[in-house]
Design a protein around this motif. Structure first.
Motif, PDB file in Angstrom:
ATOM      1  N   ARG A 392       0.852  -1.196   0.000  1.00 43.64           N
ATOM      2  CA  ARG A 392       0.000   0.000   0.000  1.00 43.64           C
ATOM      3  C   ARG A 392       0.877   1.232   0.000  1.00 43.64           C
ATOM      4  NH1 ARG A 392      -4.325   1.173   3.812  1.00 43.64           N
ATOM      5  NH2 ARG A 392      -2.764   0.883   5.355  1.00 43.64           N
ATOM      6  N   ALA A 393       1.955   1.174   0.773  1.00 39.87           N
ATOM      7  CA  ALA A 393       2.865   2.317   0.843  1.00 39.87           C
ATOM      8  C   ALA A 393       3.671   2.442  -0.450  1.00 39.87           C
ATOM      9  CB  ALA A 393       3.793   2.153   2.045  1.00 39.87           C
ATOM     10  N   ARG A 394       4.222   1.309  -0.938  1.00 39.97           N
ATOM     11  CA  ARG A 394       5.108   1.398  -2.115  1.00 39.97           C
ATOM     12  C   ARG A 394       4.373   1.851  -3.360  1.00 39.97           C
ATOM     13  NH1 ARG A 394       9.025  -3.750  -2.368  1.00 39.97           N
ATOM     14  NH2 ARG A 394       9.676  -2.728  -4.306  1.00 39.97           N
ATOM     15  N   LEU A 395       3.121   1.403  -3.533  1.00 37.43           N
ATOM     16  CA  LEU A 395       2.375   1.758  -4.740  1.00 37.43           C
ATOM     17  C   LEU A 395       1.429   2.938  -4.520  1.00 37.43           C
ATOM     18  CD1 LEU A 395       1.457  -1.797  -6.103  1.00 37.43           C
ATOM     19  CD2 LEU A 395       3.369  -0.336  -6.746  1.00 37.43           C
ATOM     20  N   GLY A 396       1.403   3.449  -3.286  1.00 40.86           N
ATOM     21  CA  GLY A 396       0.499   4.571  -3.009  1.00 40.86           C
ATOM     22  C   GLY A 396      -0.948   4.193  -3.229  1.00 40.86           C
ATOM     23  N   ILE A 397      -1.360   3.050  -2.691  1.00 42.99           N
ATOM     24  CA  ILE A 397      -2.758   2.627  -2.815  1.00 42.99           C
ATOM     25  C   ILE A 397      -3.589   3.453  -1.837  1.00 42.99           C
ATOM     26  CG2 ILE A 397      -4.356   0.687  -2.563  1.00 42.99           C
ATOM     27  CD1 ILE A 397      -1.996  -1.198  -3.179  1.00 42.99           C
TER      28      ILE A 397
END
Ligand code: ADP
Ligand code: MG
Length: 419
Positions: A392-397
């Protein structure tokens, strides 16, 4: 400059919050009769939320709406918006799979006989009439769940057309359409604007802007950043407005040498199970090296999807050919084998094949990699969430928790969960 056309719908100072998160802040918007206003912006910019407010999906928002220059109003339901002549075609389709095409088109406002029963012949006739305008190939009696996504999209459009909407909002309507279907849709849009219908058209495709848009409204992080006639903005300016920085900085595209071949396919052939003797793929060979992006081009029906599905092991009974993954021979046997070799497939139909919509972000994230979520041989919800939180953090979900169901995310964020 030419005269301004009449304003069909005006939104003033729209602000919308979701559980404390501001999705829109003081946004103004105008839709003009007989014109297409393209609403553009990055994922999560607030496009769908704004259009949902115009079509009565959300009742709790600040600001006001003026229809056809009338008094300010505040829609509390889609029924109210519909009475005011506003219809919306959602990005995530709102159809009932078990019902027929005609039943979906007239859902909730079925024509009745004198006895108060549903007048099926009339429903079918009127549905057929709208469907003809869309060059829809299937019968009005076809079950919607059995249709391809593109055709389902056309049913959604038929639903709005059958309501004779004067203001039609479309949320990324071409995302699942084939090229031929897109051409039909654009013809329909031109016919509608010629009759004075105002269109709000959410897109992020530059080519569509050039073909369709009379006006462009750019949103970024819930704020209106620009609204202008489409011809006054170049594609570069638009992208800069959407993203808030210079397009030249987006892709640092340095040269890098290709690594070893990680995927080698020779003579991939796929029999058509529905038509004996016919081949969906006929001796396709390709290879891709580590660090390389290999583009697959072709018209709808050319076999692009089938090729990737075959390489992913989805058609073991019909496929032949040689496959090497990471330099070693591999079989086209099953998705589990492909996954074990480090192959992943992001499918075409995000909602149908890519996600289990009722499951959480966490469950979906680990579904094809359960090993990462195991603890003592059992699925650990805590590990699941840990893995999901990282992505969620890495892809900015954009989401408030990994426990949130995938169904509650915007289309772009659902796509990130698939990735
Ligand atoms: P866009 O359509 O431009 O991609 P959206 O309008 O879907 O953007 O989302 C705008 C913002 O509002 C995002 O941060 C999104 O996560 C949030 N949001 C949208 N719908 C909901 C919802 N139903 N619940 C909570 N947050 C939401
Ligand atoms: Mg959206």
């Amino acid at each position: 400059m030419s005269q301004q056309p009449p304003v069909a719908l005006e939104a003033r100072k729209i602000t919308k919050r979701f559980a404390g998160v501001v999705a829109l802040r003081d946004v103004d918007l105008r839709l003009y009769a007989g014109k297409v206003n393209a609403i553009v912006g990055e994922n999560g910019a607030g496009k769908s939320t704004l259009m949902n407010i115009l079509s009565g999906v959300y009742a709790d928002y600040e600001g006001e709406l003026l229809v056809g220059g009338g008094a300010p109003r505040h829609f509390a339901s889609t029924t109210e918006a519909c009475r005011a002549g506003i219809a919306m075609i959602h990005q995530e389709l709102n159809l009932v799979g078990g019902l027929s095409v005609a039943e979906n088109i007239f859902l909730g406002r079925e024509p009745l006989t004198a006895l108060g029963l549903i007048d099926y012949p009339r429903m079918r006739r009127e549905a057929a009439e709208v469907l003809r305008r869309l060059r829809f190939a299937e019968s009005p009696d076809a079950r919607v769940g059995a249709l391809r996504v593109g055709q389902q999209q056309l049913v959604e459009i038929a639903k709005a057309l059958a309501r004779n909407a004067r203001i039609l909002i479309m949320d990324e309507p071409t995302s699942s359409l084939a090229e031929g279907e897109v051409a039909v849709l654009f013809d329909v849009i031109r016919a509608l604007t010629a009759r004075g219908v105002a269109i709000g058209y959410i897109t992020h495709k530059m080519g569509e802007l050039a073909q369709l848009a009379d006006y462009v409204t750019v949103l970024r992080d819930g704020c209106l950043v620009h609204a202008a006639p489409a011809r006054e903005l170049s594609a570069d300016e638009l992208v800069r407005l959407m993203v808030g920085r210079d397009p030249a900085d987006f892709f640092a595209r340095g040269d890098h040498p290709a690594g070893p071949r990680v995927l080698e396919a020779e003579g991939i052939t796929l029999r058509d199970p529905a038509r004996p003797g016919r081949r969906l793929l006929d001796g396709v060979s390709l290879h891709a090296a580590a660090g390389e992006v290999l583009g697959l081009y072709g018209l709808m029906g050319a076999g692009r999807t089938e090729l990737l599905e075959t390489l992913f092991g989805l058609h073991p009974a019909e496929a032949t050919g040689a496959l090497r993954l990471g330099g070693s021979p591999a079989r086209l046997g099953s998705p589990a084998q492909a996954i074990a070799h480090g192959v992943a497939l992001v499918p075409e139909d995000r909602k149908g094949d890519g996600l289990v919509l009722g499951m959480s972000i966490a469950q979906n994230t680990t579904l094809a990699a359960l090993g990462a979520a195991l603890r003592g041989g059992l699925i650990s919800p805590r590990r699941e969430r840990g893995v999901a939180d990282e992505w969620r953090a890495r892809l900015g979900i954009k989401s408030h928790s990994a426990r949130q169901p995938a169904a509650s995310l915007s289309g772009g964020n659902q796509q990130k969960v698939v990735l």
